[in-house]
Design an enzyme around this catalytic site. Structure first.
Site, PDB file in Angstrom:
ATOM      1  N   HIS A 160      20.853  46.485 -13.270  1.00  0.00           N
ATOM      2  CA  HIS A 160      20.441  45.278 -13.994  1.00  0.00           C
ATOM      3  C   HIS A 160      19.536  44.395 -13.140  1.00  0.00           C
ATOM      4  CE1 HIS A 160      23.117  42.650 -11.655  1.00  0.00           C
ATOM      5  NE2 HIS A 160      24.042  43.608 -11.739  1.00  0.00           N
ATOM      6  N   ASP A 377       6.216  38.695 -21.804  1.00  0.00           N
ATOM      7  CA  ASP A 377       7.109  38.451 -20.664  1.00  0.00           C
ATOM      8  C   ASP A 377       6.621  37.237 -19.884  1.00  0.00           C
ATOM      9  OD1 ASP A 377       8.687  38.557 -18.348  1.00  0.00           O
ATOM     10  OD2 ASP A 377       8.786  40.737 -18.415  1.00  0.00           O
ATOM     11  N   HIS A 405      10.915  39.161 -21.736  1.00  0.00           N
ATOM     12  CA  HIS A 405      11.552  39.790 -20.572  1.00  0.00           C
ATOM     13  C   HIS A 405      12.832  40.535 -20.943  1.00  0.00           C
ATOM     14  CE1 HIS A 405      11.951  40.328 -16.269  1.00  0.00           C
ATOM     15  NE2 HIS A 405      13.198  39.878 -16.296  1.00  0.00           N
TER      16      HIS A 405
END
Length: 434
Positions: A160, A377, A405
């Protein structure tokens, strides 16, 4: 002449914004300097010693520091502060440090700070008897769908991004990946989610790599694997891929923060300025700048939000009338200031120096590299994905129109999962056809 008058309003607006920026960040410099002194006294009162900070001049401290702490980014010390440049902070902290010499007790390092949360969920990692391992969610293949004799299990490691956790994969992509072929590993990185958040750790790129090796690669005896990473996780994934090029089957980078720099430029400084530029607008950029440039003000924010996350969770549940909050909200609280602060500087900024050599290794071995990013983004510039293509010409770059994003993953889970399986299957087919 007409062009001059046409551009005049924009120039005036830029001047006004510059003045506002200068005044506002001067005030934050003063406030951070004040909180530096405040935390010195309150830490000493509550814990018997002050917590070291990075307010001293880089030239005075980092030579000896870096000898003992390989991988520590110079941006920790190189952040400009008006009062630091004038020498006020350095003199004050050196005076305090001299008074505190010999007071540091190593036995306290494993404890949480008074400004960190001490609830059961936040400190559960301390109950492992000193054997620190990352929290890893494993999804095994569905054996009921296996075509016996034709299917061999392949491993996929998911990493992540910053201020996130394995939830971004387990709550979105995992339910869509129903193949009997892949064993999935979603990792909570060191300092985030349910993983350990040791106070004495500096959260360097090597620290993150060693914990992934210990908790995933060696723990599950992985001989080969695919990598999927989002945002900051892309830096760690690239370093892992470069360390195990013969084990890597493919790597998928989602919104990788990679900037091309010249030999004269410091990649760490470029990453700091591009990802956390000091500006009051837009709000997202201001938030990044605030938490990255101001060590002590950032600690204040973490004290208010993370230290009291259970209270905020109750309030948000009442306001939204929901029993369960979104994992995106929950993840904002699941770290300490120490872990987030050092990871931001030592991985996102410090790791920028390692991306070129890592990409060069992947280019040489002909690794399957895929880059995905949203066209809207606002956290990582879209140019970063194209920069990967410059370094690795064979890389496939996909720009998802209208996605930001997080929504490059969230909201298009099914399509994202299908794209991943297509990548993995094509790699397997290519190997089998040799």
């Amino acid at each position: 002449m007409a062009d001059y008058w046409g551009k005049l309003p924009r120039k005036i607006a830029d001047i006004i914004l510059y003045i506002i920026n200068s005044l506002f960040f001067f005030f934050l410099d003063l406030l951070d300097y004040t909180m530096c002194i405040f935390y010195k006294y309150i830490d000493e009162f509550l814990e018997g010693k002050s917590t070291p900070c990075y307010c001293q001049s880089q030239n005075r401290t980092t030579k000896e520091f870096e000898k003992r702490n390989d991988g520590v980014s110079g941006t920790l010390f190189g952040r400009k502060n008006v009062f630091k440049e004038m020498g006020f902070i350095g003199k004050t902290r050196r005076k305090f440090d001299d008074e505190d010499s010999g007071k540091t007790r190593g036995s306290d390092l494993g404890k949480t700070r008074w400004s960190d949360c001490g609830c059961e969920s936040c400190v559960s990692w301390m109950n492992n008897g000193g054997d620190l391992k990352l929290h890893v969610v494993v999804k095994d293949p569905l054996k009921g769908n296996q075509d016996l004799g034709n299917t061999s299990t392949e491993n996929v490691i998911f990493l992540h991004g910053f201020m996130s956790s394995s939830y971004i994969w387990t709550e979105t992509i995992f339910p869509e990946l129903v193949s009997s072929k892949y064993r999935l590993f979603a990792v909570d990185l060191l300092g985030f989610g349910s993983s350990p958040k040791p106070r004495e750790c500096l959260y360097t790129l090597n620290d993150h790599l060693e914990m992934i090796e210990k908790s995933v690669i060696r723990e599950f005896d992985l001989k080969s694997f695919h990598l999927v990473a989002h945002s900051m996780g892309c830096i760690i994934a690239l370093a892992l891929a470069a360390k195990y090029p013969n084990s890597l089957k493919s790597i998928t980078l989602v919104a990788p923060p990679y900037f091309i720099t010249s030999e004269e430029e410091d990649p760490s400084e470029i990453a700091l300025k591009r990802l956390a530029y000091k500006s009051v607008w837009p709000p997202l950029l201001f938030g990044s700048a605030f938490m990255t440039w101001y060590e002590h003000l950032g600690r204040c924010v973490c004290f208010v939000l993370c230290r009291h996350h259970r209270t905020w969770e109750k309030i948000l549940k009442l306001v939204k009338r929901k029993r369960k909050l979104s994992f995106l909200v929950m993840d904002l609280f699941r770290h300490t200031h120490h872990s987030a602060w050092h990871t931001m500087h030592n991985v996102i900024c410090g790791g920028a120096k390692m991306m070129d050599p890592c990409l060069e290794i992947l280019r040489r071995v002909g690794a399957r590299v895929t880059v995905v990013q949203g066209s809207r983004d606002q956290v990582v510039p879209v140019e970063c994905s194209n920069n990967i293509k410059v370094k690795v010409p064979d890389a496939e770059v996909k720009i998802i129109k209208g996605a930001n994003h997080n929504k490059v993953i969230i909201g298009r889970e099914k399509q994202f999962a299908e794209d991943l399986e297509h990548i993995w299957d094509s790699v397997t087919d290519a190997v089998n056809s040799r």
